[in-house]
Enzyme design. Sequence first.
Site, PDB file in Angstrom:
ATOM      1  N   CYS A 113      34.470 -82.479 -61.981  1.00 19.34           N
ATOM      2  CA  CYS A 113      34.102 -81.490 -63.024  1.00 19.34           C
ATOM      3  C   CYS A 113      33.838 -80.100 -62.450  1.00 19.34           C
ATOM      4  O   CYS A 113      33.790 -79.124 -63.199  1.00 19.34           O
ATOM      5  CB  CYS A 113      32.887 -81.964 -63.803  1.00 19.34           C
ATOM      6  SG  CYS A 113      33.111 -83.584 -64.559  1.00 19.34           S
ATOM      7  N   HIS A 251      29.082 -76.135 -66.949  1.00 20.38           N
ATOM      8  CA  HIS A 251      29.921 -77.298 -67.225  1.00 20.38           C
ATOM      9  C   HIS A 251      29.416 -77.985 -68.496  1.00 20.38           C
ATOM     10  O   HIS A 251      28.225 -78.253 -68.645  1.00 20.38           O
ATOM     11  CB  HIS A 251      29.893 -78.257 -66.037  1.00 20.38           C
ATOM     12  CG  HIS A 251      30.560 -79.569 -66.327  1.00 20.38           C
ATOM     13  ND1 HIS A 251      31.791 -79.646 -66.930  1.00 20.38           N
ATOM     14  CD2 HIS A 251      30.144 -80.851 -66.118  1.00 20.38           C
ATOM     15  CE1 HIS A 251      32.119 -80.923 -67.075  1.00 20.38           C
ATOM     16  NE2 HIS A 251      31.139 -81.665 -66.596  1.00 20.38           N
ATOM     17  N   ASN A 281      33.009 -83.727 -72.943  1.00 16.55           N
ATOM     18  CA  ASN A 281      33.135 -83.402 -71.522  1.00 16.55           C
ATOM     19  C   ASN A 281      34.610 -83.478 -71.119  1.00 16.55           C
ATOM     20  O   ASN A 281      35.194 -84.562 -71.109  1.00 16.55           O
ATOM     21  CB  ASN A 281      32.304 -84.397 -70.701  1.00 16.55           C
ATOM     22  CG  ASN A 281      32.312 -84.096 -69.214  1.00 16.55           C
ATOM     23  OD1 ASN A 281      33.118 -83.302 -68.732  1.00 16.55           O
ATOM     24  ND2 ASN A 281      31.411 -84.737 -68.483  1.00 16.55           N
TER      25      ASN A 281
HETATM   26  N1  COA Z   1      25.842 -95.537 -78.681  1.00 16.50           N
HETATM   27  C1  COA Z   1      24.682 -96.206 -78.904  1.00 16.50           C
HETATM   28  N2  COA Z   1      23.922 -96.677 -77.909  1.00 16.50           N
HETATM   29  C2  COA Z   1      24.324 -96.426 -76.661  1.00 16.50           C
HETATM   30  C3  COA Z   1      25.502 -95.736 -76.361  1.00 16.50           C
HETATM   31  C4  COA Z   1      26.268 -95.290 -77.434  1.00 16.50           C
HETATM   32  N3  COA Z   1      27.422 -94.604 -77.279  1.00 16.50           N
HETATM   33  N4  COA Z   1      25.648 -95.638 -75.030  1.00 16.50           N
HETATM   34  C5  COA Z   1      24.590 -96.265 -74.483  1.00 16.50           C
HETATM   35  N5  COA Z   1      23.785 -96.749 -75.466  1.00 16.50           N
HETATM   36  C6  COA Z   1      22.541 -97.487 -75.351  1.00 16.50           C
HETATM   37  C7  COA Z   1      22.345 -98.104 -73.990  1.00 16.50           C
HETATM   38  O1  COA Z   1      23.009 -99.335 -73.944  1.00 16.50           O
HETATM   39  C8  COA Z   1      20.825 -98.238 -73.941  1.00 16.50           C
HETATM   40  O2  COA Z   1      20.509 -99.396 -74.640  1.00 16.50           O
HETATM   41  P1  COA Z   1      19.323-100.355 -74.127  1.00 16.50           P
HETATM   42  O3  COA Z   1      18.095 -99.492 -74.076  1.00 16.50           O
HETATM   43  O4  COA Z   1      19.272-101.412 -75.157  1.00 16.50           O
HETATM   44  O5  COA Z   1      19.752-100.836 -72.780  1.00 16.50           O
HETATM   45  C9  COA Z   1      20.331 -97.063 -74.773  1.00 16.50           C
HETATM   46  O6  COA Z   1      21.472 -96.578 -75.487  1.00 16.50           O
HETATM   47  C10 COA Z   1      19.705 -95.948 -73.973  1.00 16.50           C
HETATM   48  O7  COA Z   1      20.530 -95.611 -72.923  1.00 16.50           O
HETATM   49  P2  COA Z   1      20.052 -94.555 -71.885  1.00 16.50           P
HETATM   50  O8  COA Z   1      20.975 -94.629 -70.735  1.00 16.50           O
HETATM   51  O9  COA Z   1      18.587 -94.659 -71.625  1.00 16.50           O
HETATM   52  O10 COA Z   1      20.269 -93.188 -72.697  1.00 16.50           O
HETATM   53  P3  COA Z   1      20.046 -91.736 -72.157  1.00 16.50           P
HETATM   54  O11 COA Z   1      19.076 -91.045 -73.028  1.00 16.50           O
HETATM   55  O12 COA Z   1      19.805 -91.688 -70.675  1.00 16.50           O
HETATM   56  O13 COA Z   1      21.481 -91.082 -72.384  1.00 16.50           O
HETATM   57  C11 COA Z   1      23.555 -90.557 -71.332  1.00 16.50           C
HETATM   58  C12 COA Z   1      22.628 -91.668 -71.789  1.00 16.50           C
HETATM   59  C13 COA Z   1      24.816 -91.191 -70.737  1.00 16.50           C
HETATM   60  C14 COA Z   1      23.931 -89.729 -72.544  1.00 16.50           C
HETATM   61  C15 COA Z   1      22.820 -89.689 -70.284  1.00 16.50           C
HETATM   62  O14 COA Z   1      22.303 -90.487 -69.257  1.00 16.50           O
HETATM   63  C16 COA Z   1      23.739 -88.663 -69.700  1.00 16.50           C
HETATM   64  O15 COA Z   1      24.176 -87.760 -70.366  1.00 16.50           O
HETATM   65  N6  COA Z   1      24.036 -88.753 -68.381  1.00 16.50           N
HETATM   66  C17 COA Z   1      24.965 -87.853 -67.759  1.00 16.50           C
HETATM   67  C18 COA Z   1      26.361 -88.309 -68.052  1.00 16.50           C
HETATM   68  C19 COA Z   1      27.372 -87.255 -67.707  1.00 16.50           C
HETATM   69  O16 COA Z   1      27.294 -86.162 -68.209  1.00 16.50           O
HETATM   70  N7  COA Z   1      28.336 -87.605 -66.854  1.00 16.50           N
HETATM   71  C20 COA Z   1      29.355 -86.723 -66.447  1.00 16.50           C
HETATM   72  C21 COA Z   1      28.789 -85.627 -65.601  1.00 16.50           C
HETATM   73  S1  COA Z   1      29.998 -84.583 -64.987  1.00 16.50           S
END
Ligand code: COA
Length: 335
Positions: A113, A251, A281
């Site tokens: 990215c 980004h 993204n």
């Molecule tokens: N829809 C509904 N629920 C979802 C889901 C979706 N699309 N994706 C994950 N979940 C669930 C998970 O399974 C988890 O369930 P559980 O608590 O029963 O295990 C719950 O949502 C919470 O997940 P969590 O990982 O705590 O959420 P979060 O607030 O950390 O957000 C991201 C998750 C991925 C959005 C966040 O971690 C993030 O943005 N990370 C960076 C990712 C990124 O940008 N990557 C590329 C960088 S270049």
Amino acid sequence: MTLPVAIAGLGAYLPANVVTNDDLAEVLDTSDEWIRTRTGIRQRHIAAADEATSDLAAAAGKAALADAGLGIEDVSAIIVATTTPDHPVPGTAPLTAAALGSEAAAFDVNAACTGFIYGLRVGGAMAATGDQAVLVIGAETLTRITDPDERSTRVLFGDGAGAAVLVPDDTASLGPFDLGADGSDPSMLWTAAGGTRTPVTPDVLDAGGNYLSMRGGDVYRNAVARMAGAARHVLEEAGLGVDDVDLFVGHQANIRILDAVGTRLSMPKERTHVTVDQHANTSAASIPLALEDARNAGRLTPGATVLLAGFGAGLTWGACLLTWQPTGGGDGASV
Ligand code: COA
């Protein structure tokens, strides 16, 4: 250190097919509310079945050249920043060059990215020491490497391409840059198989090793810290403060990451340009797509100081400054 280089034109290409959060909720156990509140994403563009990354890259490159008022014969090098190449071999840039009708130097930069900022650094140095234009394109077809059954990754990504035409210009400056990488824990965000470490086999395919996977929380924390750190470094090197920045183009991975970087930098929210709601993204394409969107929205006024910052798999990160000013030719602008 700054480079005597201007951006003479910007271009973008977004596939026609738009998939909303509600569309995804019909095929995955997710909801518009979950996706919007966790990421800020509302929709994403998805490449057609017959489109690959070089098709997106060529369309964005063509638009950027038209914007600059230049022809492909004016281009001495084509750099494609991508982490989703058409093929493992050859690179995507030669295919893009062929589609544009060029036999100029053409090579890929894979810094995930952060690829477009790395591409600006390399392409800027080439433009500064040559006498012709360098086309830097960020292009991705991420939805091809995203597991369609995995809600935690599929909702985050989209396809697209953005491009900038760099030209030597003694009155312009591009930089300073701050680039970094830490490859000590690549599994934080990666595609485990398909390279030389773990070639694809039927077992690998059964386990989904060909798809992108990540530890979302770790990625989130590193993205905030690294983007804010790189941004601070370039401001320090330029002798500028956050108040001197007219527009922050980070980004576009997640609105919460952008907000957290803004808070760390004490950057007012209204000075951050946001396209993650529209594009999701798009990895290396996200910053040039956002830059082009900001220009079209009239947010790149002459003399504006623009801060770019990116973060991605590797890990890689980077930031740079641009001073926006009208160019003599084309409809573009210079830095
Ligand atoms: N829809 C509904 N629920 C979802 C889901 C979706 N699309 N994706 C994950 N979940 C669930 C998970 O399974 C988890 O369930 P559980 O608590 O029963 O295990 C719950 O949502 C919470 O997940 P969590 O990982 O705590 O959420 P979060 O607030 O950390 O957000 C991201 C998750 C991925 C959005 C966040 O971690 C993030 O943005 N990370 C960076 C990712 C990124 O940008 N990557 C590329 C960088 S270049």
